[in-house]
Every structure is written in C-alpha cells, then in structure tokens.
Design a protein around this motif. Sequence first.
Motif, mmCIF file in Angstrom:
data_model
loop_
_atom_site.group_PDB
_atom_site.id
_atom_site.type_symbol
_atom_site.label_atom_id
_atom_site.label_comp_id
_atom_site.label_asym_id
_atom_site.label_seq_id
_atom_site.Cartn_x
_atom_site.Cartn_y
_atom_site.Cartn_z
ATOM 1 N N LEU A 194 -31.887 5.924 39.211
ATOM 2 C CA LEU A 194 -31.745 6.150 37.780
ATOM 3 C C LEU A 194 -31.414 7.611 37.516
ATOM 4 N N GLY A 195 -31.091 7.861 36.288
ATOM 5 C CA GLY A 195 -30.822 9.223 35.865
ATOM 6 C C GLY A 195 -29.373 9.610 36.083
ATOM 7 N N PRO A 196 -29.090 10.832 35.725
ATOM 8 C CA PRO A 196 -27.699 11.298 35.839
ATOM 9 C C PRO A 196 -27.205 11.244 37.279
ATOM 10 N N ALA A 197 -28.116 11.383 38.225
ATOM 11 C CA ALA A 197 -27.682 11.372 39.621
ATOM 12 C C ALA A 197 -27.634 9.975 40.222
ATOM 13 N N GLN A 198 -27.743 8.984 39.386
ATOM 14 C CA GLN A 198 -27.776 7.604 39.882
ATOM 15 C C GLN A 198 -26.608 7.329 40.821
ATOM 16 N N THR A 199 -26.909 6.742 41.952
ATOM 17 C CA THR A 199 -25.881 6.441 42.927
ATOM 18 C C THR A 199 -24.902 5.434 42.339
ATOM 19 N N GLN A 200 -23.634 5.725 42.482
ATOM 20 C CA GLN A 200 -22.633 4.814 41.931
ATOM 21 C C GLN A 200 -22.424 3.651 42.869
ATOM 22 N N VAL A 201 -22.574 2.475 42.343
ATOM 23 C CA VAL A 201 -22.383 1.284 43.159
ATOM 24 C C VAL A 201 -21.070 0.646 42.759
ATOM 25 N N PRO A 202 -20.187 0.428 43.723
ATOM 26 C CA PRO A 202 -18.916 -0.220 43.360
ATOM 27 C C PRO A 202 -19.188 -1.568 42.714
ATOM 28 N N LYS A 203 -18.397 -1.928 41.755
ATOM 29 C CA LYS A 203 -18.553 -3.216 41.072
ATOM 30 C C LYS A 203 -18.295 -4.327 42.064
ATOM 31 N N GLN A 204 -19.021 -5.399 41.871
ATOM 32 C CA GLN A 204 -18.909 -6.468 42.848
ATOM 33 C C GLN A 204 -18.833 -7.779 42.114
ATOM 34 N N ARG A 205 -17.933 -8.638 42.564
ATOM 35 C CA ARG A 205 -17.829 -9.930 41.869
ATOM 36 C C ARG A 205 -18.801 -10.907 42.519
ATOM 37 N N GLN A 206 -19.342 -11.745 41.668
ATOM 38 C CA GLN A 206 -20.347 -12.682 42.187
ATOM 39 C C GLN A 206 -19.919 -14.108 41.869
ATOM 40 N N PHE A 207 -19.869 -14.928 42.902
ATOM 41 C CA PHE A 207 -19.497 -16.331 42.696
ATOM 42 C C PHE A 207 -20.700 -17.224 42.998
ATOM 43 N N VAL A 208 -20.926 -18.200 42.148
ATOM 44 C CA VAL A 208 -22.039 -19.115 42.404
ATOM 45 C C VAL A 208 -21.585 -20.550 42.214
ATOM 46 N N THR A 209 -22.325 -21.474 42.835
ATOM 47 C CA THR A 209 -21.963 -22.890 42.727
ATOM 48 C C THR A 209 -23.040 -23.631 41.944
ATOM 49 N N CYS A 210 -22.602 -24.465 41.035
ATOM 50 C CA CYS A 210 -23.549 -25.259 40.248
ATOM 51 C C CYS A 210 -24.062 -26.412 41.103
ATOM 52 N N HIS A 231 -24.741 -24.801 35.823
ATOM 53 C CA HIS A 231 -24.099 -24.458 34.568
ATOM 54 C C HIS A 231 -25.102 -24.706 33.454
ATOM 55 N N ALA A 232 -25.045 -23.888 32.445
ATOM 56 C CA ALA A 232 -25.945 -24.121 31.316
ATOM 57 C C ALA A 232 -25.693 -25.498 30.714
ATOM 58 N N HIS A 233 -24.427 -25.872 30.603
ATOM 59 C CA HIS A 233 -24.152 -27.167 29.969
ATOM 60 C C HIS A 233 -24.525 -28.326 30.892
ATOM 61 N N CYS A 234 -24.361 -28.120 32.193
ATOM 62 C CA CYS A 234 -24.783 -29.171 33.124
ATOM 63 C C CYS A 234 -26.302 -29.376 33.025
ATOM 64 N N TRP A 235 -27.031 -28.264 32.959
ATOM 65 C CA TRP A 235 -28.483 -28.372 32.854
ATOM 66 C C TRP A 235 -28.863 -29.076 31.556
ATOM 67 N N GLN A 236 -28.180 -28.680 30.468
ATOM 68 C CA GLN A 236 -28.480 -29.266 29.161
ATOM 69 C C GLN A 236 -28.335 -30.783 29.217
ATOM 70 N N ARG A 237 -27.238 -31.215 29.848
ATOM 71 C CA ARG A 237 -26.991 -32.648 29.927
ATOM 72 C C ARG A 237 -28.067 -33.339 30.781
ATOM 73 N N TYR A 238 -28.389 -32.669 31.879
ATOM 74 C CA TYR A 238 -29.431 -33.211 32.775
ATOM 75 C C TYR A 238 -30.763 -33.329 32.034
ATOM 76 N N PHE A 239 -31.127 -32.278 31.324
ATOM 77 C CA PHE A 239 -32.417 -32.280 30.634
ATOM 78 C C PHE A 239 -32.458 -33.348 29.549
ATOM 79 N N ASP A 240 -31.323 -33.491 28.827
ATOM 80 C CA ASP A 240 -31.286 -34.525 27.782
ATOM 81 C C ASP A 240 -31.515 -35.903 28.381
ATOM 82 N N SER A 241 -30.922 -36.137 29.545
ATOM 83 C CA SER A 241 -31.064 -37.472 30.143
ATOM 84 C C SER A 241 -32.497 -37.692 30.611
ATOM 85 N N VAL A 242 -33.128 -36.640 31.166
ATOM 86 C CA VAL A 242 -34.530 -36.768 31.568
ATOM 87 C C VAL A 242 -35.383 -37.114 30.360
#
Length: 1755
Positions: A1092-1108, A1173-1184
């Motif tokens: 943290l702080g002004p000296a915070q180490t810069q971390v290169p941006k990283q893309r994140q992929f996930v599977t539902c 996915h939020a919508h996949c979960w929503q559908r799952y929860f509704d069916s439960v």
Amino acid sequence: MASELEPEVPAIDQSLLECSAEETAGKWLQSTDLTREVYQHLAHYVPKIYCRGPNPFPQKEDMLAQHVLLGPLEWYLCGEDPAFGFPKLERANKPSHLCGRVFKVGEPTYSCRDCAVDPTCVLCMECFLGSIHRDHRYRMTTSGGGGFCDCGDTEAWKEGPYCEKHELHTSETEEEEDPLVHLPEDVIARTYSTFAIMFHYAVEILTWEKESELPADLEMVEKSDTYYCMLFNDEVHTYEQVIYTLQKAVNCTQKEAIGFATTVDRDGRRSVRYGDFQYCEQAKSVIVRNTSRQTKPLKVQVMHSSIVAHQNFGLKLLSWLGSIIGYSDGLRRILCQVGLQEGPDGENSSLVDRLMLNDSKLWKGARSVYHQLFMSSLLMDLKYKKLFAVRFAKNYERLQSDYVTDDHDREFSVADLSVQIFTVPSLARMLITEENLLTIIIKTFMDHLRHRDAQGRFQFERYTALQAFKFRRVQSLILDLKYVLISKPTEWSDGLRQKFLEGFDAFLELLKCMQGMDPITRQVGQHVEMEPEWEAAFTLQMKLTHVISMMQDWCALDEKVLIEAYKKCLAVLMQCHGGFTDGEQPITLSICGHSVETIRYCVSQEKVSIHLPVSRLLAGLHVLLSKSEVAYKFPELLPLSELSPPMLIEHPLRCLVLCAQVHAGMWRRNGFSLVNQIYYYHNVKCRREMFDKDIIMLQTGVSMMDPNHFLMIMLSRFELYQIFSTPDYGKRLASEITHKDVVQQNNTLIEEMLYLIIMLVGERVTPGVGQVNATDEIKREIIHQLSIKPMAHSELVKSLPEDENKETGMERVIEAVAHFKKPGLTGKGMYELKPECVKEFNLYFYHFSRAEQSKAEEAQRKLKRQNREDTALPPPILPPFCPLFASLVNILQCDVMLCIMRTVLQWAVEHTGYAWSESMLQRVLHLIGMALQEEKQHLENVMEEHVVTFTFTQKISKPGEAPNNSPSILAMLETLQNAPYLEVHKDMIRWILKTFNAIKKMRENSSTSPVAETEEAITEESSRDKDKAERKRKAEIARLRREKVMAQMSEMQRHFIDENRELFQQTLGLEASSSAVLDNSPMVSDVTLTALGPAQTQVPKQRQFVTCILCQEEQEVKVESKAMVLAAFVQRSTVLSKNRSKGIQDPEKYDPLFMHPDLSCGTHTGSCGHIMHAHCWQRYFDSVQAKEQRRQQRLRLHTSYDVENGEFLCPLCECLSNTVIPLLLPPRDIFNNRLNFSDQPNLTQWIRTVSQQIKALQILRKEESIPNIASSKNSKNTDKLQLPEGFRPDFHPKNPYSDSIKEMLTTFGTAIYKVGLKVHPNEEDPRVPVMCWGSCAYTIQSIERILSDDDKPLFGPLPCRLDDCLRSLTRFAAAHWTVALLSVVQGHFCKLFASLVPDDSYGDLPCILDIDMFHLLVGLVLAFPALHCQDFSGISLGTGDLHIFHLVTMAHIIQILLTSCTEANGMDQETPAGEEELAVLALYKTLRQCTGSVLKETPSGWHLWRSVRAGLAPFLKCSALFFHYLSGVPAPPEMQVSGTRHFEQLCNYLSLPNNLISLFQENSEITKVLIESWCQNSEVKRYLNGERDAISYPRESNKLIGLPEDYSSLINQASNFSCPKSGGDKSRAPTLCLVCGTLLCSQSYCCQTELEGEDVGACTAHTYSCGSGVGIFLRVRECQVLFLAGKTKGCFYSPPYLDDYGETDQGLRRGNPLHLCKERFKKIQKLWHQHSITEEIGHAQEANQTLVGVDWQHL
Ligand SMILES: [Zn+2]
Ligand SMILES: [Zn+2]
Ligand SMILES: [Zn+2]
Ligand SMILES: [Zn+2]
Ligand SMILES: [Zn+2]
Ligand SMILES: [Zn+2]
Ligand SMILES: [Zn+2]
C-alpha cells in the motif's frame, strides 16, 4: 383452582415452634408406656406439620419435623444433646470395612475384569481410584440407580477387596466382633425401644390401606374435611396421556400438568387436588373416566390429608433411621434386630417381612426409601445379611409372583435385591443347601410359564399380549438363577451335592418342556398363511444359554455330581424319546456289503423341532466326562452301556438336515420365521448350546458305532440314500431334465452332507473332544475371524461367544495370533492376522456363515497369490481326538465313505453325464486331504511297536469293486489333475498327490525314521513345472498390473463430492493442494514488495477467466461483463468472542459501525469456491425453491437446508450456502488512476485536509436537511466554508460496473446484513455497507487466528477455496460503496474518522479502548473512496490508505500501551537498550503525562517494546492479508514459509518503519494532540482508575474447554449434576457445552424454554446465547458429540474419546475405559474455528437422511 381455598404458604403454628425437644424427651424418659406417649405425640403433631395445603413445602416440613418430631427422638436416644451424643457414638464406633455407597442414577461404576468374582461386583469411583484394580483390565458403566459399592466385601473380589480408604489396619483382624460392645448399655436399651416404636410406626402407616381412617392410636379427635386426590404412577400410560388428562380433570395449565406428571413419574404419586371430599372425588372420577378406554385406568385415590401426612412422615422417618445408623455400627445392628424380630403373628410377621410382602402395593417413592434403608442396614451387617437372605429366600416365591403381576420396572421391586444376595458366594451356597434355592427358583419360574401343549411342552403360539408381558417379567427369574450359579463352589458338601442335584432335576424338568417345542412341518404347495411365533421360544433358549453352560460347569467340578447328572439327563432324554417315536416303521439300509436297521423318517415330511436342550445338555456332559479321569480309570461307573448311539444321534441329525434342506430351498414356503430360527441356531449368541452341541452329539454317536452304519443313516436322513446306493443313479437323475429344481436340491444336499462330515471329523478344537485346552479353542475362533479381514476389537468381540461374565477370553490370546494397527484421525484400530497363523486356516470352519466362508476363501487365495504360492487351501493339521472320540477318524476310511468319494469323483471325471457341482468336488477333495493329513500324523506319532491302522492311502490306491474294476480314487485324481474344466481345483489336487507321495515315502521308510518330503520329489516337481511356473509368474505380474490400473481408475471415478469432501476436511490443515500455492498474481521480480501507499508495488494487469459450473461456459471477469458469483455461506459467529454473555439485544436498533474489541458477535463468510454465472445461479435457486414448495405441499419433509431462509446446496459440492459473492477485479485499480507520487501530503497535512473536507460535507449536509434556510443562506455559508482546494462535493462518480454486477453487489450486501443482524432484508438500510466491511474484517481475523494457532506462515499455501473466498470478499467489500448512497458511506467515514481525530459534532463515540482497530481500519479504508472520489486536488487514493493505516496503527499502539499489564519482574532485558526501546520508553512517558501519571511506573523499555510487538502482531498480519487481497500485490517469498519471524518483512510489506514508534516521532505535531484527546476520554480515565475493564492484547485464541483424560471423571461430574429447574432431580441427559463448559439438562420437558415462540430444549436455547445459533456439545451419558445449528439442524459426531483398542464407544455400551484423544479433539476445535460446524451438519444430513427427521430443537 385449589389454591384459592387456602393461602399458598400457611403460617407456622406458633405452638410448634415452642415445642422443646429436650423437654419432650425428658417426658418420655419418665414415661412407663413409651409407645403410647410417642404415638400421642405423633398423632397430635404430624398432621400439624405435614400436608397443610395443596402443595408440599418440603423445606419447611422437614425443618419442623426435625424440630418437633425427630429432635425429641434424638435427645431420647442419646440421653443428652444429640449434638454431643452422636459424635460420641461416632468416635466409639469401629467402622466396618464395607464401603456400601449407594449409587445415584448415572454415577460411574467400575468392575475389574481380572478380579471381580462376577460382573455385578462393582466399585464406586472413589474406591476404584484407590484400589489396585485401576491398573487392571476394567469395565466402566453408569449405574441405573440402586446397588452399592462392593469395596471391602472379601467375597466379591478374587484379589484386592479393599481400597486404600477401606483397608484393614494391620492391628485389626477380620474376625467378626459384636459391634454392640462399643455402645453403652443405656444407649442400647433406649435405641432398642426407639427403633422398635418408630420402625413399627413407619411400617404400619406405609402399608395402611384405608383411605380416610387412621390406625386407632393415631386417630385425631377433631378431623377436618380436607382430602387429597392422589394420582399414582403406572407404566401403562404415557407422559402425554397423563398430562392431557390432568389438564382436563383438575383444570390446570399445561405447565402444572407437566409438573404433576414429572413428580408422579419420579415419586410414584402426587396429589393433584386438595379440598373437601366431594371436590376430590369429582376429579378422581374424571381421571378414571378419561383413562379407562383402552387400558386399565390410572390409579387415583381420595385420601384424607392426615393419612398422607403420616405417610410422608413415615418416609421421612425411614430416611432418618438410615442416617442415624450411620453414626455407629452398633445402632445399625440394633435396627437389623428390630427389623427381623418376629412379630406376634409368627411366621412372616417381622417388620422386614411386612415391608417386602407389601412391596408391590407401595408407590415408587416409598419403595425406594425402604430399599435404601435395607441396603444401608441389613446388607451392610454381615450377620444380619445372612438372616435377611434366609427371609428373602423363604418369601422368594411370593415376592416374584408379586413382581410378575405388578407393572413397575424391576429396579423398583424388592425382588431386585436378589442380585445383592444371590451373588454373594457364601450366601448363595447356604441358600442352596439350606433353603433349596435352586429348586425354588426353577419351580417358581415353571409355575409362571403355563402355556403347554398336549405333550407338556411349552407352547407360545397364540399367547396373548398380557401373557407376553408376563413372560418378559418372568425372565428376570432366569437372571436370579444365573446369579446363584455364577460363582462355582470350591468344595462340595454332601448337602450341597444333594440339593444341587435336586435343582438339576428341576432344571431337567424345565428343559424337558423345551425339548421338541415349536415343532414345524414342511409346507408344500401353499405358503404359510401366518408366520408362526418363534421368538418367545428362542428368547427362552437365549436367556437360558448361560445357565445351561453354568450347570455343566458345576457338574464338571465334582465327579460324583457329574456322573449322577449324566445319568439323570440320559434318563430324561429317554423319556422324551418315548414320546415321539411312535408310528415310525423300521427299515433296512445296505451299501458296500454293510447293512443297518433304522426307522423310516423324512425331515421333509414329518414334524421336526430345532429345540433339543436335553440332548444338547447330554452332549455337554459327555464331553465333560471325556475330559475327566473317571472315563479311563473307572469306565464301569459310567452308564455308557445304556447309551444307544442311533437314539442319541437321531434328533440332532434331523435338526442339521433341516438346516441343509432350508439351505437347499426346500422350506421356502415356511416363511421368515424358520429362516430366523436357523439364523439364531448358528448365531454366536446361541450356537454354543445349540449347533455346537448337535455336532458334538453326532461326534459322540459316530465314535460309538460302526461308521458305515452312521453314514448310511445319515444318507437316509438327508434323503440321499437312493443316489449313493444305486449305481448310476446320478446319471439317471441328470437325464431326467424335467426336474431341474430337484437336481439342484440334491446337489446342495450332497454338498451339505459332505460339509457335515468335514465338520464331524474336523471340529475337535473343543476341550474334551480333542486334546486341546480352552485357549486353543478361542485362538482358533480368532484366527478364522481374522482370515476374513482385519477387524476392530469390538467387531471381534461381537463375533465371539461371551461367557456368563461377559468375557470372550480374547485378550489372553490375541497377541499370539494378531498384530494391532493403531487408528488414525478417523477410523478404528485394527487387528491383523499374523502370517504364521495362516496355516491353521480351515476353509470349512464350522462357525463361518456362507458369506463369511466365501469372503475368507477369496481373501486367503488372494494372500497366497500375493505371496506367489499356489492357491490350494488344504485342510490344516488337527490335534488328536480324546480317547473317547478317537475312533471317529475311521469314518474317513470306511467303505461307505470311500464309496461316496468315489461316486463324486466319478461324476467329475465323466463330467458331462452327471448332475454334480464343483463345490461337491471341492468338499470331497477336502475330505481326502483331511484323511491324508490324518494318516501322516499317525505315521509321525506312531510308537515303535504299534501298527498304524489308518491306511487311507492304501485304500484309495485300490480299484473299486462295483461296478467291476472301476478306477481307483487315486487314478481318478490323476485324471482330474489335467481336466481343463477344473482349473480352480488344480492346485488342490496337486497338493493331494504330493502329500500322497510323501506318505508313501514315509511308509517305505517307516522302519527307520519318518521322512518328510524328499528333495528329489521337490526337484522333480520343480523341473516339470518350471516352464509353467514362469508363465504363471508372468501372468501374475500382468494381473497385478491390471489390478493396479483398475484400482486407479476406480479411484478416479469416485464421486466428485467424495473427493471434494476429502478436500474440505483438509481445509487449512495438512498440505493444501499445490495448485493453490501459486498465487495467481504474476511473479514480480525481487524488489521489496509493498502492498500500500505511494510506494505500492505495481502489479501488471492480469486477465482472469473462469468457468461456470452450471453451464460450463468460460468467461472473463471484467467490470462491464455479466456477473460471476461464488456460492457462499454467511453466518453469525461467536468463535472469536471474548464475552459470551453479550449478544445483540435489539437488532433493529443495533449500530454495528464500531466493533468492540471483545468481538462478541461477528459475521463470518465462507465459500466452497465454486463459480457460477449470476443468472445461472438465479435460475438454479428458483428451481430449488419451486421444488421445495411443491414438496412441502405434499408432505412436510425437512431437508438439510432451509429454502425459506435463502439456503441452498452448492450444485457441485452440495456445500450448504445461503448467498453468493460476486467475483470482481481489484477495485482500487478502477479508481486509482491518478497516481502521482511527487508532492503527496504528509500525515499531518493529510489529516488537516480530510478534516476540512469533512467539515465542508457536514455543513452541506446540514443545509440540505434544512432546505428553506439553505436556499437563503447558501452563498454566505459557502463563502465562510471555503471549500478545500480541489474538493467538489457536488461530484457524483459514475458506477463502472455492469447492471448484473451491481445487482449481485446489492444481493450479497443485503444477505450479510440480513444474517448478521437477523433482521428482514432491506437493501437501503444504512447499516448494509457497515455489515459488509465488518464481515470482511471478521473473516480475515478468524483466518489469521487459525494460521497463528497452527503456526502456519501468513502467506503460506491456503486451500483454493479460502483464497478465493478472501479475495472476492475483500474486493466485494471494497466495491460495495458504489451501490450504496454516497452520503451514507461518507457519513460512516466521517464518524469512523472522528473516533480517532476528535470532532465536536459527534457525542456518542466509543473511546479507543472500546474499538477493534482492525475493524476500524477496514471500515475507514473501504469507506474512504466515497470521500476521495470528490477530491480533485491530486492526492492519490494510495496516500490516503497509507495515512489511514498509519493513524490506526498508532492508535492501536496507544491502546496496547494503555492496557498492557507488563510487570517488570524476573525477566530482565537481555540486550542493551536499542533504538525502539528508547523510543517506546519516551512514548510511554508522554502517555503518563497525558494520563496524569495514573499509568503504572515505567517498566523497562525492553518489556514495553516486547509487549507492543506481541500485541500488534495479529493486527499487522490481518492488515497484510487485507491489503494483499485489496491490491493484489503478492507477498514476499520469505513470508510464504514458516519458521522465521516475519516482523520486519511485515513492516516492509505494509510500508511501516521497522521502528514503529518513529511513526509518532515523525508526526510529532499531530501526535501530541491525538494522544491527549484519546487519553482525556472519561472511559479511559475510568479504566486507568480501575473502575472498568478493557481487553488487552494480543487476544488469546478461544479454545474448546479442557476435557479430562479419563472419561469416567466426566461421567462422575455429570452424575453430580441435577436439573437446574426441577429442584434437585437428576438430569437424564446431561450435556456439556464444549465451548463454555456449561452443563445442561437436555432432552427433557423440565428444561424446555421458549425461543422465538417455540418450545426448545436446553441445548438449542443455549446455542443462541453461547454460539449465536451454533453449538458443540458432548452428551455425557451417550459419549457422543452433538453439533447443532439453528433449530432444525444437527448431527452426531464421533467423540474424542477412544478405548485402548482405538475405538469410540458411542452409547457407552461396551464399557471399556475411554481416554481423551487429543488429536481428535483438536479436529473438533478446528471445525469450530473454521466455522465448519454448519457445513459438517449439512454433509452429515445429506449422507444420512434419517438425521433430518430428528427433533433437534428439543435436545
Ligand atoms: Zn466405594
Ligand atoms: Zn473402598
Ligand atoms: Zn483387579
Ligand atoms: Zn453459467
Ligand atoms: Zn461448491
Ligand atoms: Zn456454551
Ligand atoms: Zn431439567
């Protein structure tokens, strides 16, 4: 209500208080007719003291009774003030050496398995701990109440009868001395008369049966019209029925009704109404009417109050007598004399007799009082114990009959005292000899079993429920019989012989009634309509099993008795036989030139019974004779000539044929009743006196007759005679394909018959049959059990027969045959068979069930393959038979046997022409093997001059006679050796041929010395098989490889959930999966990492992929894309609480902004890490939800999750969840674009700037709230305000997230709010963001605690799911402000900020001692963007983070210094004062100044620095985790491993100077002001003045309570625990809270309370106060851990106590000593620390649906 008739607490009659005990006693001393005086006194006073109103007032009554009634008696007895008199008596007393402590319900009792004469001999805990037995093998049980400690009873213990406390002093001798010599004459005389009068009074009044009239000498002059309606206990009506009826009948509340019912159940009676006669009579009739419909009505009496009063005093008096005799053994003896003195009516008129004979008429409470008195008087006095025993025996019949017709449990009957009397060996012997006790018991028993058939046998068919009930009660008489027999006589008198044999006669009469009972006939055509009753007969057999064995044991002790008993038994057997041989015609059988006469009888057509106790007893006695010396020395004394072998074998053979036929499926139509009978016949509980004895009887028969004859009779009974006597019969049978069933049937019958022959020859490891001892027998049992598989101790015990002392004898031999493998964290310790014992394995061991046999076969063949041996399982070498059985072996080489063998082999050779089976062949091969082993043994052991008559090898080498010149058995074996269809048996055939050759060699060399296998044979063999062996080896390797691959495959195929569950259990434990180790942040080169702080180490941006997990689609996590979520479970938690008594009182008004440092109630978030996915979960929860609603409409089935509360199971791992966390990118990256490190303000400047901004906001806010004024004064105020440079309060940033993410931010935020505060969801509530920050902080704190407790590195490998959870939780919390109202978040920030930087506008801020600094830090950092987003001055967000962090850290340091209790004691500083130490000392001085020197004198700098570092560490660690997840900066590699101390790295990572105190020095300007403002707070002052407490740092981790090493001390603790609500009652299910150590009275009406409108049990109620809904308990009586969550969820968990065999004992059934297993206890603690209790319950309930139905909330 009745209470209106009289005031609740009647005033105390003044005359009572004025009564003087001394004066009264003085009057009595003068009196000539003491009895009259005393009775008058009682008649006058008792009704004035007792029963003055509807409810009893025991304390008051007891107090008055002591003063007015008992006091005078004590004065009179002592002749002086009892306060001096009794101690005098006590001093003069020479106490006996009996402990005699009477057990309370639930109290632990101990019995030594090595030294107790029988298992009923027990010690109390105190005596046990002071005895030698604590180092022996002992058993622990909990007492059911009643019974007493046997310490000091020399007859009860083979060794060590005394504990340290009751030990005889060296000077003392054991000889009996009259205890009266220690009493003065006058005391004796007065005691005698007092006891006589009072005991008589008590007995008279307690047995008084009139309801409104007193005995004449107690009758009152004026009698009031006050009555009680008295309700009595019975065992017919349930609690609920009684409660319901009472509410109706006496118009009381449910609570009162419960109270009445509880008392009735406990004491046996309770008045339910008080008033005039009419009033009570009316209630009585309602009760009777209401309860008389189906059963007999409840017993109710309307009794005059004075009678009840006298009865209550009578009970009091008995207890008083019990305590008075405790002063002196002399007094006790006098009481015994008084009690047993015969009254004027002669026989049975003593007071003791009168009580006993009225036992069943008395109510429960009265019974237990007088039973206790008997135990502490009659049974404690050795002389009178004997006299009492005689009285008891004389009344035995009557007492038992009373008991049988009574309905109370045995423990409430005087009949139950039999255990105290009959188990004393000398008494038992005396009663047998003098009172003919054996005969009395058996006759009494027979009298009560009157259901007989025409032949006089017992008949239980169609007996009524009442008879069944009686039958159950009568069974206790068998127990008495067992007690009498349990200790065997060491010497016999003629009297004992005579009476024992008389008893034996009676016993034979009993068995005779059982011989042939429940006969069955094979059902053909139709299935039986009704399953016939079989259980009663088997119950009887089972209960008698030990008695039968003990009868034999007794006989074995004396040859004269044995021979007499044998004769008697034989005579009875012949009588039985006479009865059922009619109508059976004689026939003649002949095979191979032998012929025999027998009768025509078919098991499949005529009646047959499985019950043959007389035959079996005779078999048992025969074996005993075989063991004895008489059999050889004086055979003429034995009635052997009277024996008719065919008669002996007939019935046992029928029974065994029945089993074979059932197995062959011939009795299918007879239903389950028969199947069950066959099962129990072989079962370990019965077999010893059933199946085993039938085998012995057949062995006896064979050894006494021509084996050819025996085999023919056997063939005939198996209905196989035709097959073997007719040449080619088998061929004919096979060709008649019409009857496939018949072929199958016959095959099975042949197999069974061969099996029986194997057993007859092979089962000789029974002492008396073979030349072995008892140890060999038990060893053999164990070897065969372990041949099936390795077993736990308890499993093994269950498979072995127990003797009457519940011992299997296993411990003596187990070491010799098995290795013990210790258990791990789960599972049990296991015994494995030693390799050298494998050779004793017999595939046809007679106690194997079919399933066990095939399992054992498989296991043994596998073992052989593993050892690269051939897979033949040849018969083991057997011990020789005893002489009486020696001729039995000839059955193997007799002509008929050879004929049978040849026939079966013939079928196998011409394998297509006949109906035969491989099992048949396998058995024949086994028999041939046995014969060869036998011959080999004979040859090896033969004496020089003897000729070996066992010539099996010669016989099988000869060709057969009929049909002419058929090949020899040997030739056929050689043929079969190469038969391709017999691959499996090849090894066995080869073994036979090899052994045959070896024997041939032995015969040839027999003149010299017996040679085993010659080298030649082996080499020859090996060369021949070389190729084959090589091929085999390769095949074996291939097979092993295949197996391994298969195993791996199936491993992989194991259900996903199982694997995951495994993973869950690893959570934070053990090694986490390596994939989780790699933080998915990119590797940054080895610059110093700063989070943290002004000296915070810069971390290169990283893309994140996930599977539902639901739709299997992959997606990138982006700000603008659709939301991805993690399944999560939010729960309230008190795991970190330092103050369990504090809870959230009124959730609607509760303000969570500041967390108190006691962390009393936090909100924990956990996740299984599965992404959807939020919508996949929503559908799952509704069916439960929809499914659950449908389900609940149909039938209200519970599930392990509560849909109405938003709960669901993770669709992948079925982990309990109640919300979802959105997955986000690091949120700071989105807002922190303005990175400009040059020219950032320092702390002082920054605080000033922020304060200005806050001021500005506050003014604006004020204006907004008063709009009218605002409009007019707007310009003016703004002028005066002068907005800080670059601050634009009107700016509202745009929310960067997609709608879907925004929705999830709100959803999760609201979920935390709802669960954490237990309120209705309201997304607008200003407390929502606070709860989100709080849950983030709390969850991080709890994980930091776990890591520290386990000594794990802070950034070591975390399991994925935790890592994922913390990351998403932190990022979520950081992003949540974007969906909240900006002004609300700003408001929170201002208030949080004001707690450190003083601001006049808040009056209600907590002082710094009452703030948890980490919660504060998280709140400030996460709320700050709401302010900062309006700041365009160029200050970076990171600068703000840094300053906030430094500010909070400083406050925490001051907090620590203020609360540290460093005492400069022993520990001197080790190094010269360093920089930090000087600095902290200076700071401390400043603090002292600010606090006006109330702070303690300066301790050394070294100590101060130490405590600051220690106190601060958890905070720094939590902060490091927090900033790590917030910024994504990876942790320095040094902090990822454990071992070193990371203080410096921590500071670097967190941008802190290593010398923390320099924070103060660098910012001295502001520091001074802040410290002063913090210390000026009035609460801080109160603390410093010692007027209040504060939390000090570091906070210790909470632990589960300490548990004792020995489980029995817990039992003892629980037995002293009484229900807190029902005044001194013992709790039935004492349950210990493992979190706080409170004992609760669980699972009972008395301690139910109301919680949220529902009745809940004590445990559930406790979870709400102690664990905010989650509880961990130990049910002490059951030795079971109980997890509870909410009202509907719970499960049992395995307890942390193990016995020496590595097993738990849930339910405390086995009673082995249990010891604490620290590792298992730690595991439970870990589940708790990890907040996994609810999850554990969820998994348990999913795995076992029956748990869902348990009524958890009433526990
Ligand atoms: Zn004791
Ligand atoms: Zn003792
Ligand atoms: Zn012992
Ligand atoms: Zn999806
Ligand atoms: Zn999951
Ligand atoms: Zn508790
Ligand atoms: Zn209770």
